[in-house]
Scaffold this motif. Structure first.
Motif: not given
Length: 641
Positions: A161-170, A499-512, A521-523
């Motif tokens: 979901e943070n692919s650099a290609a997405l903003p180019l084509v939405v 330890l899962l830290v915000q910024g390591q991956a997107n929100k949904q990936s961390l929750l999964k 442990v989620l920070l």
């Protein structure tokens, strides 16, 4: 109709009703039935209803069932994409099957959630000069484009979901060429809007709903039909979102892109109009100089910057060049459809820029958001109650609901913010057994939160004890990224759980990953304080670093405070305290998500017990058992199996 709908709703929630027949293990909840009947009454009388429904009330079914049984045209607006999709793909289909109803239902998101076929073709045509990873993602998206029926990027799993290609084509308003587009008949955004206009039940989000209403107010095209019923779920987010839509914003990236587009039009279409290229390039250079000057200062409050004479000269110099460019462009109107589009966009942006530079509205905050290379200039009204009052006066049943609307058992702050003078207010307690299943701990002998070094060390010590007692299974919620970044490495050295830290991956990936690991442990900061649903023993402990008061340096907060104080009122009790109470409640709401859940909440901020205003927080929290003894809290955690 009034009595009939209320009877139908009461029957649906009865112990022999359609829910009991369709849901295994269904237990009637009096508070849920009470809310549903209040929604039915609101629909039939076309009146306003505000409901705080504590976790576990079952508010989704409580508003959907009367809305569906009414047969009226309904818009349900949510604060998050997650809830929007849950309603459309899970809750609505289940209820429609139970109730044996077949109305047309539509999901409508903001246009940047849909693939634009025109941009897709354009990017692939220039693929030879593209980064390898971006090109690889583009090809994956193109393959998906041939299979998707709705073009909703939410259904795209082939790229992150943070692919650099997405903003180019939405899809984007700035790049849309309307009926001139070769894909107009197949446009995913247009099709989604057409489905919404034809539906009886439409699921949107607050941003889209407000954008649509304000377009209607100004006489422009609408996206949504006029409905009989509008339900706002996650309504606590509405006042702040409304500020964005009743204010104005101007992104300098749009200006930069527009100047580049004008140069491109000169080179490929209007070779005899050299002045377009010269003035566009000059505007681009001046915009860059102006931005760099601001980046060098770093101040976000435009009012404070007005005294800077060099910046003022640069600002009005830039505006003068834009006006000169506009004068040249006018002479070429009608020669190119692309140029005509850009002229309209430049007019709109120039007007916004002038309003921002003039800074004449004393009832608004003027602020600058700094991005990586560009800026966003914002004008935010201090009070949107007057504008909201007009919005919610129409002949519609308006229902506002959330788990967190009250402060000190009072809903008046929320209703005042939205200008809701005439409405029924309801406070419905959670049916969960908080007194036996949850423990709230504010450890003794905590250092003052203003003593950063001592507070940090103590906080890490508390986290280590609690995490070990809970065997991982913990959320640690922070009020700032700074504190998170200090605690994460310190904790990494002292606990053995993942330890899962915000910024390591997107929100949904961390929750999964959190759910998969079972002992993590989620920070996280703000994004994890709400809209997160982890049930059962997977989440046994929530730790919060301190009371979530807004920063006094926030421009909108400062402007609101000054306005409140001019009226002789106290900004802390009118703004800071209520916002902090609601935010804390959101964080606390992550802990107990089911009637069988057990858990411990630890707050490392003793202001809640030794400051007079602490009582407002305590009165607004669920009725958990309380302790100051950290050992009791860890013992409680150790018993959760």
């Amino acid at each position: 109709m009034s009595a009939k709908l209320i009877q139908q709703v009461a029957a649906a929630f009865s112990s022999q009703g359609v829910l009991a027949q369709s849901i295994k293990g269904f237990n009637r909840r009096d508070v849920q039935a009470e809310m549903a009947e209040a929604v039915a009454s609101s629909i039939t009388s076309k009146s306003n209803l505000v409901v705080e429904a504590g976790t576990g009330v079952g508010k989704t079914f409580a508003y959907l069932i009367p809305a569906l049984l009414s047969g009226k045209q309904v818009i349900v607006s949510t604060g998050s994409k997650n809830l929007q999709e849950q309603l459309f793909y899970k809750d609505l289909p289940a209820l429609l099957a139970m109730l044996n109803l077949t109305p047309k239902v539509a999901l409508l998101k903001g246009r940047n959630n849909y693939l634009c076929q025109h941009l897709m073709e354009k990017e692939l045509a220039g693929a030879s000069s593209m980064d390898t990873q971006v090109l690889d993602d583009l090809l994956r998206i193109n393959q998906w484009a041939g299979q998707t029926t709705d073009g909703d990027i939410g259904g795209l799993t082939a790229v992150t979901e943070n692919s650099a290609a997405l903003p180019l084509v939405v899809s984007a308003k700035e790049t849309c060429v309307g009926q001139r587009c070769e894909h107009y008949d197949d446009c995913f955004t247009r099709k989604a809007r057409n489905r919404a206009m034809d539906a009886r039940v439409i699921v949107v989000n607050h941003h889209l709903f407000l954008a649509d209403r304000i377009l209607k107010e100004t006489g422009f095209a609408e996206l949504l039909p006029d409905s009989d019923v509008v339900v706002f779920d996650e309504a606590h987010l509405l006042p702040d979102i409304a500020v964005t839509y009743f204010g104005q914003q101007c992104a300098t990236r749009q200006l930069a892109d527009l100047f580049d587009k004008l140069i491109e039009i000169y080179r490929f279409e209007l070779r005899d109009a050299k002045q377009i290229e010269l003035l566009s390039a000059r505007c681009s250079a001046m915009l860059n100089e102006w931005q760099q000057h601001l980046f060098g200062i770093g101040e976000t409050d435009w009012r404070r910057l007005l005294a800077n004479k060099e910046l003022s000269a640069l600002s009005w110099g830039l505006f003068k060049e834009i006006k000169a460019l506009q004068a040249v462009l006018i002479a070429h109107v009608g020669r190119s459809d692309n140029l005509d589009d850009e002229i309209l966009k430049l007019d709109a942006l120039a007007n916004k820029l002038e309003l921002f530079f003039l800074c004449e509205n004393n009832q608004a905050a003027y602020s600058i958001d700094y991005g990586h290379r560009y800026l966003v200039l914002r004008i935010a009204p201090i009070d949107v109650a007057k504008e909201c009052r007009k919005l919610f006066e129409s002949n519609v049943a308006w229902v506002f609901t959330s788990a967190t609307l009250q402060i000190n058992r009072d809903l008046s702050l929320f209703t005042r913010q939205l200008g809701l003078n005439q409405c029924q207010n309801m406070l419905l307690e959670s049916p969960f057994d908080y007194r036996n299943n949850a423990l709230f701990c504010v450890p003794r002998h905590l250092a003052s939160v203003s003593n950063h070094h001592a507070a940090l060390n103590q906080f890490v010590d508390v986290c280590v004890k609690a995490v070990n007692a809970a065997k991982g299974r913990t959320f640690i919620l922070f009020t700032s990224h700074r504190m998170l970044n200090l605690v994460a490495p310190a904790l990494q050295r002292r606990v053995t759980y993942p330890l899962l830290v915000q910024g390591q991956a997107n929100k949904q990936s961390l929750l999964k990953k959190y759910r998969q690991l079972g002992n993590a442990v989620l920070l996280g900061t703000g994004a994890f304080w709400e809209g997160v649903d982890v049930r059962g023993k997977l989440l046994s402990c929530v730790i919060i670093d301190k009371l979530p008061f807004i920063s006094p340096d926030d421009n909108l907060f400062r402007a609101r405070s000054e306005a409140i104080e001019r009226e002789g009122k106290d900004a802390f009790s009118e703004i800071s305290l209520p916002q902090a109470v609601i935010t804390l409640n959101q964080g606390v709401g992550r802990l107990i998500r089911d009637e069988k859940d057990k858990g411990v909440l630890i707050l490392c901020d003793n202001r809640i017990v030794n400051k007079p205003y602490g009582q407002a927080f305590l009165n607004s929290l669920p009725p958990m058992a309380r302790t100051r003894d950290l050992d009791k809290a860890t013992a409680f955690l150790e018993q959760i199996k």
